[in-house]
Design a protein around this motif. Structure first.
Motif, mmCIF file in Angstrom:
data_model
loop_
_atom_site.group_PDB
_atom_site.id
_atom_site.type_symbol
_atom_site.label_atom_id
_atom_site.label_comp_id
_atom_site.label_asym_id
_atom_site.label_seq_id
_atom_site.Cartn_x
_atom_site.Cartn_y
_atom_site.Cartn_z
ATOM 1 N N VAL A 316 0.973 -1.379 -0.058
ATOM 2 C CA VAL A 316 -0.315 -0.405 -0.362
ATOM 3 C C VAL A 316 0.742 1.628 0.270
ATOM 4 O O VAL A 316 1.317 1.280 0.929
ATOM 5 C CB VAL A 316 -0.692 0.072 0.814
ATOM 6 C CG1 VAL A 316 -2.229 1.254 1.004
ATOM 7 C CG2 VAL A 316 -1.914 -1.402 1.020
ATOM 8 N N VAL A 317 0.377 1.975 -0.969
ATOM 9 C CA VAL A 317 1.623 3.702 -1.047
ATOM 10 C C VAL A 317 0.253 4.597 -1.223
ATOM 11 O O VAL A 317 -0.705 4.651 -1.136
ATOM 12 C CB VAL A 317 1.913 3.555 -2.678
ATOM 13 C CG1 VAL A 317 2.883 4.985 -2.927
ATOM 14 C CG2 VAL A 317 2.217 2.594 -3.058
ATOM 15 N N TYR A 318 1.030 4.897 0.479
ATOM 16 C CA TYR A 318 0.140 6.764 1.091
ATOM 17 C C TYR A 318 0.634 7.917 0.205
ATOM 18 O O TYR A 318 2.454 8.320 0.707
ATOM 19 C CB TYR A 318 -0.201 6.415 3.113
ATOM 20 C CG TYR A 318 -0.496 5.008 3.427
ATOM 21 C CD1 TYR A 318 -0.404 4.233 3.300
ATOM 22 C CD2 TYR A 318 -1.671 5.788 4.018
ATOM 23 C CE1 TYR A 318 -0.522 3.399 4.020
ATOM 24 C CE2 TYR A 318 -2.583 4.108 4.444
ATOM 25 C CZ TYR A 318 -1.781 3.574 4.233
ATOM 26 O OH TYR A 318 -2.571 2.154 4.672
ATOM 27 N N ASN A 319 0.578 8.363 -0.720
ATOM 28 C CA ASN A 319 0.866 9.622 -0.977
ATOM 29 C C ASN A 319 0.596 9.849 -0.941
ATOM 30 O O ASN A 319 -0.586 10.927 -0.951
ATOM 31 C CB ASN A 319 0.743 9.457 -3.165
ATOM 32 C CG ASN A 319 1.176 10.186 -3.600
ATOM 33 O OD1 ASN A 319 1.166 11.344 -3.857
ATOM 34 N ND2 ASN A 319 1.759 10.051 -4.748
ATOM 35 N N GLY A 320 1.613 11.086 -0.255
ATOM 36 C CA GLY A 320 0.649 12.952 0.742
ATOM 37 C C GLY A 320 1.293 13.682 -0.425
ATOM 38 O O GLY A 320 0.811 14.953 0.167
ATOM 39 N N GLU A 321 0.828 13.629 -1.332
ATOM 40 C CA GLU A 321 0.506 14.726 -2.487
ATOM 41 C C GLU A 321 -0.273 15.275 -2.453
ATOM 42 O O GLU A 321 -1.226 14.981 -1.277
ATOM 43 C CB GLU A 321 0.860 14.597 -3.950
ATOM 44 C CG GLU A 321 2.326 14.236 -4.068
ATOM 45 C CD GLU A 321 2.756 13.833 -6.049
ATOM 46 O OE1 GLU A 321 1.821 12.894 -6.492
ATOM 47 O OE2 GLU A 321 3.113 13.639 -6.289
ATOM 48 N N ASN A 322 -0.410 16.806 -3.508
ATOM 49 C CA ASN A 322 -2.040 17.638 -2.782
ATOM 50 C C ASN A 322 -2.984 17.516 -4.063
ATOM 51 O O ASN A 322 -2.227 17.903 -5.120
ATOM 52 C CB ASN A 322 -1.921 18.757 -2.100
ATOM 53 C CG ASN A 322 -3.101 19.721 -1.785
ATOM 54 O OD1 ASN A 322 -3.994 19.147 -1.814
ATOM 55 N ND2 ASN A 322 -3.123 20.513 -1.895
ATOM 56 N N PRO A 323 -3.763 16.700 -4.500
ATOM 57 C CA PRO A 323 -4.502 15.456 -3.507
ATOM 58 C C PRO A 323 -3.756 14.504 -2.966
ATOM 59 O O PRO A 323 -3.248 13.542 -3.926
ATOM 60 C CB PRO A 323 -5.642 15.987 -4.154
ATOM 61 C CG PRO A 323 -5.609 15.415 -5.822
ATOM 62 C CD PRO A 323 -4.267 16.725 -5.724
ATOM 63 N N PRO A 324 -3.693 13.934 -2.052
ATOM 64 C CA PRO A 324 -3.562 13.141 -1.760
ATOM 65 C C PRO A 324 -4.193 11.527 -2.188
ATOM 66 O O PRO A 324 -5.168 11.539 -2.871
ATOM 67 C CB PRO A 324 -3.646 12.637 0.061
ATOM 68 C CG PRO A 324 -4.980 13.524 0.274
ATOM 69 C CD PRO A 324 -4.526 14.810 -0.648
ATOM 70 N N LYS A 325 -3.846 10.361 -2.143
ATOM 71 C CA LYS A 325 -4.248 9.384 -3.256
ATOM 72 C C LYS A 325 -3.478 7.711 -2.256
ATOM 73 O O LYS A 325 -2.444 8.505 -1.767
ATOM 74 C CB LYS A 325 -4.027 9.202 -4.349
ATOM 75 C CG LYS A 325 -2.633 8.989 -5.153
ATOM 76 C CD LYS A 325 -2.559 9.849 -6.421
ATOM 77 C CE LYS A 325 -0.660 9.258 -6.379
ATOM 78 N NZ LYS A 325 -0.731 10.107 -8.556
ATOM 79 N N ILE A 326 -4.116 6.582 -2.672
ATOM 80 C CA ILE A 326 -3.637 5.693 -1.652
ATOM 81 C C ILE A 326 -3.538 5.373 -3.198
ATOM 82 O O ILE A 326 -4.711 5.181 -4.129
ATOM 83 C CB ILE A 326 -4.527 5.955 -0.512
ATOM 84 C CG1 ILE A 326 -4.045 4.174 -0.020
ATOM 85 C CG2 ILE A 326 -5.642 5.551 -1.582
ATOM 86 C CD1 ILE A 326 -5.035 3.817 1.220
ATOM 87 N N GLY A 327 -2.785 3.998 -3.073
ATOM 88 C CA GLY A 327 -2.220 3.079 -4.470
ATOM 89 C C GLY A 327 -1.648 1.345 -3.511
ATOM 90 O O GLY A 327 -1.437 1.462 -2.404
ATOM 91 N N TRP A 328 -2.864 0.333 -4.171
ATOM 92 C CA TRP A 328 -2.576 -0.954 -4.057
ATOM 93 C C TRP A 328 -2.074 -1.638 -4.489
ATOM 94 O O TRP A 328 -2.460 -1.229 -6.009
ATOM 95 C CB TRP A 328 -3.927 -0.616 -4.060
ATOM 96 C CG TRP A 328 -4.886 -0.254 -2.958
ATOM 97 C CD1 TRP A 328 -5.607 0.986 -2.679
ATOM 98 C CD2 TRP A 328 -5.330 -0.842 -1.185
ATOM 99 N NE1 TRP A 328 -6.015 0.790 -1.218
ATOM 100 C CE2 TRP A 328 -5.866 -0.039 -0.489
ATOM 101 C CE3 TRP A 328 -5.299 -2.610 -0.853
ATOM 102 C CZ2 TRP A 328 -6.554 -0.155 0.320
ATOM 103 C CZ3 TRP A 328 -5.754 -2.358 0.738
ATOM 104 C CH2 TRP A 328 -6.507 -0.986 0.969
ATOM 105 N N ALA A 329 -1.130 -2.720 -4.946
ATOM 106 C CA ALA A 329 -0.825 -3.364 -5.353
ATOM 107 C C ALA A 329 -0.761 -4.780 -4.976
ATOM 108 O O ALA A 329 -0.206 -4.600 -3.547
ATOM 109 C CB ALA A 329 1.106 -3.105 -5.516
ATOM 110 N N ASN A 330 -0.882 -5.961 -5.544
ATOM 111 C CA ASN A 330 -0.293 -6.853 -4.828
ATOM 112 C C ASN A 330 0.574 -7.713 -4.560
ATOM 113 O O ASN A 330 2.044 -6.722 -5.081
ATOM 114 C CB ASN A 330 -1.044 -8.587 -6.422
ATOM 115 C CG ASN A 330 -2.388 -8.866 -5.800
ATOM 116 O OD1 ASN A 330 -3.542 -8.901 -4.937
ATOM 117 N ND2 ASN A 330 -3.210 -8.117 -7.036
ATOM 118 N N LYS A 331 1.244 -8.437 -4.397
ATOM 119 C CA LYS A 331 2.659 -9.023 -3.541
ATOM 120 C C LYS A 331 2.885 -10.689 -3.814
ATOM 121 O O LYS A 331 1.850 -11.414 -3.736
ATOM 122 C CB LYS A 331 3.243 -8.191 -2.853
ATOM 123 C CG LYS A 331 2.188 -8.474 -1.511
ATOM 124 C CD LYS A 331 2.623 -7.697 -0.071
ATOM 125 C CE LYS A 331 1.596 -8.082 1.051
ATOM 126 N NZ LYS A 331 1.942 -6.641 1.863
#
Ligand SMILES: O=C(CCCl)NNC1=[NH+]CCN1
Length: 331
Positions: A316-331
Motif C-alpha cells: 500500500v502506497v500512502y501518497n501525501g501529495e496535494n491532493p493525496p491518493k492511495i495506491g494498492w498493488a499485489n505482492k
C-alpha cells in the motif's frame, strides 16, 4: 532523504499489531512504536507514566535528552476506535525512523494510559500517520512525523508492506519495486476528517461473483481486523458452517475447524484477495475451539475500516501529495 524500518508483529501468534523501532533524543533512546494510519498523535510511554501503568514497556525520558524541549502549556488526550485511550504533556526532540531524522518532532509523553496499552508489553507507544488535522495536542495542534519529514523526502510518500505472522516494512520517501508485483492502482483519498479514506469498488466471497458496489472506508494500519457493512458480513459468514454473530464474544465467531472462503475486495479494476488463514483470526480465548473472525461488522463504528487483515494482502502506497491518493498493488 528516505527511511526504511521493520514492521514486526507485536505478538508471535495473531498479528494483533505491528511495532517498528524508532530513536528519540540525544543520546538516542530506542522505542518500539505502533505505526498507525488511523490516528495522528505520536505518543510514548515516558518517565511521566505512572509505574503502575507500565508493564515492561520501554519509556522515553526527556530529562535524559539534551535536545528535548518541553512544549509549555500543551497537552493531549486521545481515544481510539477500540476504546483505548491515553493523555499527557508534550516535548519536542530529535526523532528518527530507519535513518530518516526529523528535528523538533512533537513527542507526546503519556501521563495516563488505559489498561489495554499497559497490557501490550512490547508496544511503547504509537506513531500517527493520519492527517495532522486529527492531532489532539491543545491549544496548538502538532504535525505528524510524515508531515514534518515530507519536504525532505525524495518523494512525498510512505508505503506499508505488512505481512501475515512475519515482519514487513514501512518505507518513507520511495516506492520499492521489489516489494510488489504488477501495477500499483491509485484511487483518490478523502482527507476529511483526517483518515486515509478511499472507496473500494466492491467485493466477492470465495469463488463467487464480484459484487460491484462502492464501499467507503479507511486504510488503517492501527486496527487489527476489517470492519465492513452488515450486508457483506452476512454474505460472507453464510458460507461458514457454524458461524454466528455472538453477542457474548462481540462479533462473528465460528468453529476453528470450519472451512473459510477467501474474501476479495476491489480497488478500481484491480482485485485483492484475503486468504482464509487471515480471516481465521484467533481463538476467542487461549486454546478455545471457537475462533473469532478477521472480518467483522462496522455497525456502530460509523466508518468502515480496512485494517491489518486486509492491508497485509497488499502493498500500500500512502501518497501525501496535494491532493493525496492511495495506491494498492499485489505482492
Ligand atoms: O482508532 C482507530 C480507528 C479509527 Cl476509526 N485506529 N487506530 C487505532 N490505534 C489504536 C487502536 N486503533
Amino acid at each position: 532523504a528516505t527511511g526504511s524500518a521493520a514492521a514486526v508483529p507485536v505478538d508471535e501468534r495473531f498479528d494483533i499489531a505491528y511495532i517498528t523501532p524508532v530513536t528519540i533524543g540525544t543520546p538516542p533512546q530506542t522505542l518500539q512504536l505502533d505505526f498507525d494510519t488511523g490516528s495522528s498523535d505520536l505518543w510514548v510511554f515516558s518517565s511521566h507514566t505512572p509505574p503502575s501503568q507500565i508493564r515492561g514497556q520501554e519509556v522515553y525520558a526527556p530529562n535524559k535528552s539534551s535536545t528535548a524541549k518541553l512544549l509549555d502549556g500543551q497537552t493531549w488526550s486521545i481515544t481510539y476506535g477500540d476504546g483505548s485511550a491515553s493523555r499527557g504533556n508534550v516535548y519536542t526532540d530529535n526523532f528518527a525512523v530507519g535513518g530518516l531524522t526529523v528535528e523538533g518532532q512533537a513527542v507526546e509523553c503519556a501521563q495516563q494510559v488505559s489498561s489495554s496499552f499497559t497490557s501490550e508489553e512490547h508496544m511503547d507507544g504509537l506513531l500517527g500517520l493520519g492527517f495532522s488535522t486529527l492531532n489532539t495536542v491543545s491549544p496548538k495542534g502538532q504535525l505528524t512525523f510524515f508531515d514534518n519529514a515530507k519536504s525532505k523526502l525524495d518523494s512525498p510518500v510512505f508505503t506499508a508492506d505488512l505481512k501475515y505472522r512475519e515482519a514487513g516494512t514501512y518505507d518513507f520517501g520511495f516506492i520499492d519495486k521489489a516489494k510488489y508485483t504488477g501495477e500499483i492502482v491509485y484511487v483518490p483519498v478523502e482527507m476529511d476528517p483526517g483518515y486515509w479514506t478511499f472507496t473500494s469498488s466492491g467485493y466477492a466471497v470465495g469463488s463467487g461473483n464480484f459484487n460491484a458496489a462502492p464501499i467507503s472506508g479507511i486504510a488503517d494500519t492501527g486496527t487489527s481486523l476489517v470492519y465492513l457493512p452488515n450486508s457483506i458480513l452476512t454474505a460472507y459468514y453464510r458460507q461458514v458452517q457454524g458461524a454466528t454473530n455472538s453477542a457474548n464474544y462481540g462479533g462473528y465467531v465460528f468453529p476453528c475447524s470450519a472451512t473459510l472462503p477467501a474474501f476479495t475486495f476491489g480497488i478500481g479494476e484491480a482485485r485483492f484477495t484475503i486468504p482464509p488463514a487471515y480471516i481465521s483470526y484467533a481463538p476467542v480465548t487461549e486454546g478455545s475451539a471457537t475462533c473469532f473472525g478477521g472480518l467483522q461488522s462496522s455497525r456502530g463504528i460509523g466508518v468502515n475500516i480496512w485494517g491489518d487483515v486486509a492491508l497485509k494482502a497488499a502493498f500500500v502506497v500512502y501518497n501525501g501529495e496535494n491532493p493525496p491518493k492511495i495506491g494498492w498493488a499485489n505482492k
